[in-house]
Design an enzyme around this catalytic site. Structure first.
Site, PDB file in Angstrom:
ATOM      1  N   HIS A   1       0.755  -1.062   0.029  1.00 21.51           N
ATOM      2  CA  HIS A   1       0.162  -0.131  -0.011  1.00 21.51           C
ATOM      3  C   HIS A   1       0.689   1.213  -0.089  1.00 21.51           C
ATOM      4  O   HIS A   1       0.322   2.483  -0.352  1.00 21.51           O
ATOM      5  CB  HIS A   1      -0.924   0.118   1.300  1.00 21.51           C
TER       6      HIS A   1
ATOM      7  N   ASP B   1     -10.438  -5.530 -18.088  1.00 26.49           N
ATOM      8  CA  ASP B   1     -10.644  -6.792 -19.064  1.00 26.49           C
ATOM      9  C   ASP B   1      -9.242  -7.012 -19.697  1.00 26.49           C
ATOM     10  O   ASP B   1      -8.742  -6.601 -20.139  1.00 26.49           O
ATOM     11  CB  ASP B   1     -11.391  -6.193 -19.971  1.00 26.49           C
TER      12      ASP B   1
END
Length: 454
Positions: free
Chosen positions: A168, A388
């Protein structure tokens, strides 16, 4: 009736190949790049695990998602070469990235079930989640460890799960979206990412001299832990349960009706966050005089002038804290909690974020206050399901679990989700002690005027 996931009972086997390091496809600069003073605070020194679930697509027959994504990762790391390096810690706990080019961890795997067999379980808590994102021994530290771990698990139906764990300190939610978008670009044959990465972490360095100009209740000095406090929940550590809840249009409309018109427009995030905060606080049965705080993760990119440049993938977030007494939160009308949340969200300005950076270097990069605290992060605006690789949109895309790291359970994430009835809404996972989870469900039902069931 609104969906609720209990802990899945389905067990299956995942066969993994040996983890490998995937290096950039071509040589990259060997240099040391400092993180910003927002990036390297203690509260961001953990890894974010995320799952993206894709079903079989006939037009991709013969294409191996493992090979496609591994190759895309190698080419993406040419542009995002700091991810192929390792973090070092310098004087004053300052973190820098040593761009060594060593690479990111990658795991190839196969599961002996179909995605259809997991229907109803494709949300936190995932069955066999540790098998779908294997924690390679020695890989989950912040210093001197890989910054990325990716596992691609094929299913017998031709579908697959893309799992990613990212440090993070390198990215916030917007940065994760940007990096995975680059991966999907390269997987579909692009020669470079559609958005080129920008480092420029000096944009969020502390000022010289530092000036703490705002009130930061999220970094209040830690208070003594009340034995009934349900945020650290150390006494319940072996009796925690995690479930996911889904809010569709009906539930959102019910919450809106609880807020009088004089409060003005309320966002979906504000309504859901206030609802979770109130119901969770009641479920934990805290002492009336105890102080509780709700921290809202705010993406501050658009609050800078000039704006943070497109392509910047570091942390540009703050988590201001709404603070009140348990008695006030539980006994006031719902609009009270909503107004507290609206107010602290509005406090985040460019000056506020710069004040946080100055606080970090002044006070040794402290952890946020954990006692009595709950954090909500809104991931619904990032469009993770639309990422995608060639197999279409994801059936599920979001965090692998609630909580952060290994020790703080008081965090939830709001994710856009389509339930099994085809209804679009918001899904969130939450950790609570088992008896408190039962009370939490009841409080939700009482507030929204319905029952929660499987």
């Amino acid at each position: 009736m609104t969906s609720l996931s209990s802990f899945p009972s389905l067990l299956f086997t995942v066969q993994r190949r040996q983890p490998e390091l995937v290096a950039p496809a071509t040589p990259t600069p060997h240099e040391v790049k400092p993180l910003s003073d927002i990036d390297d605070q203690e509260g961001l020194r953990f890894h974010i695990p995320m799952f993206h679930v894709y079903q079989h697509k006939a037009s991709m027959e013969g294409k191996d998602p493992v090979k496609v994504i591994r190759d895309a990762l190698s080419r993406t790391l040419v542009f995002y070469y700091p991810f192929a390096g390792r973090i070092r810690e310098r004087h004053g706990r300052k973190l820098v990235v040593d761009c060594t080019g060593e690479g990111a961890l990658f795991i190839e795997a196969d599961a002996d079930v179909t995605l259809d067999q997991l229907r109803g379980s494709l949300q936190p808590p995932f069955p066999c989640s540790q098998e779908l994102l294997y924690n390679v021994p020695g890989s989950d530290g912040i210093i001197n460890c890989p910054l990325l771990l990716i596992q691609v698990t094929r299913f017998e139906c031709g579908g697959f799960i893309f799992a990613i764990r990212v440090n993070h300190t390198m990215v916030d939610g917007s940065g994760v979206k940007q990096f995975v978008t680059a991966l999907t670009d390269m997987a579909q044959g692009a020669h470079q990412p559609s958005i080129l990465p920008i480092w420029q972490r000096e944009l969020l360095f502390a000022r010289n001299p530092p000036q703490i100009t705002c009130n930061h209740r999220e970094y209040d000095q830690q208070l003594p832990i009340n034995t009934k406090d349900g945020t650290i929940i150390s006494s319940y550590e072996n009796d925690m349960t995690q479930r996911s809840f889904f809010f569709g249009p009906t539930e959102i409309a019910s919450l809106r009706r609880l807020v009088p018109s004089h409060h003005g427009h309320c966002t979906r995030f504000e309504l859901i966050t206030a609802c979770i905060w109130c119901c969770r606080t009641k479920a934990l049965q805290l002492a009336p005089e105890d102080e509780v705080r709700m921290m809202c993760i705010v993406n501050a990119r658009d609050r800078f002038n000039p704006k943070i440049p497109i392509g910047y993938y570091g942390n540009v977030i703050a988590y201001p804290a709404a603070v009140t007494a348990v008695k006030k939160l539980c006994e006031n009308p719902f609009g009270y909690a909503v107004e507290l949340i609206k107010k602290v969200k509005a406090e985040v300005t460019e000056e506020y974020v710069r004040s946080v950076a100055d606080l970090m270097v002044t006070k040794g990069r402290p952890l946020f206050t954990t006692v009595g605290s709950f954090i909500v992060s809104n991931l619904t605006r990032f469009g993770f399901r639309e990422l995608d690789f060639g197999w279409g949109n994801a059936l599920y895309a979001g965090v692998a679990k609630g909580g952060v790291g290994s020790g703080f359970h008081g965090v939830t994430f709001l994710m856009d989700h389509q339930n099994e009835n085809g209804e679009e809404g918001v899904l969130f996972p939450i950790y609570l002690p088992s008896n408190a989870m039962e009370r939490f469900e009841k409080e939700l039902g009482d507030m929204i005027g319905g029952e929660w069931g499987p």
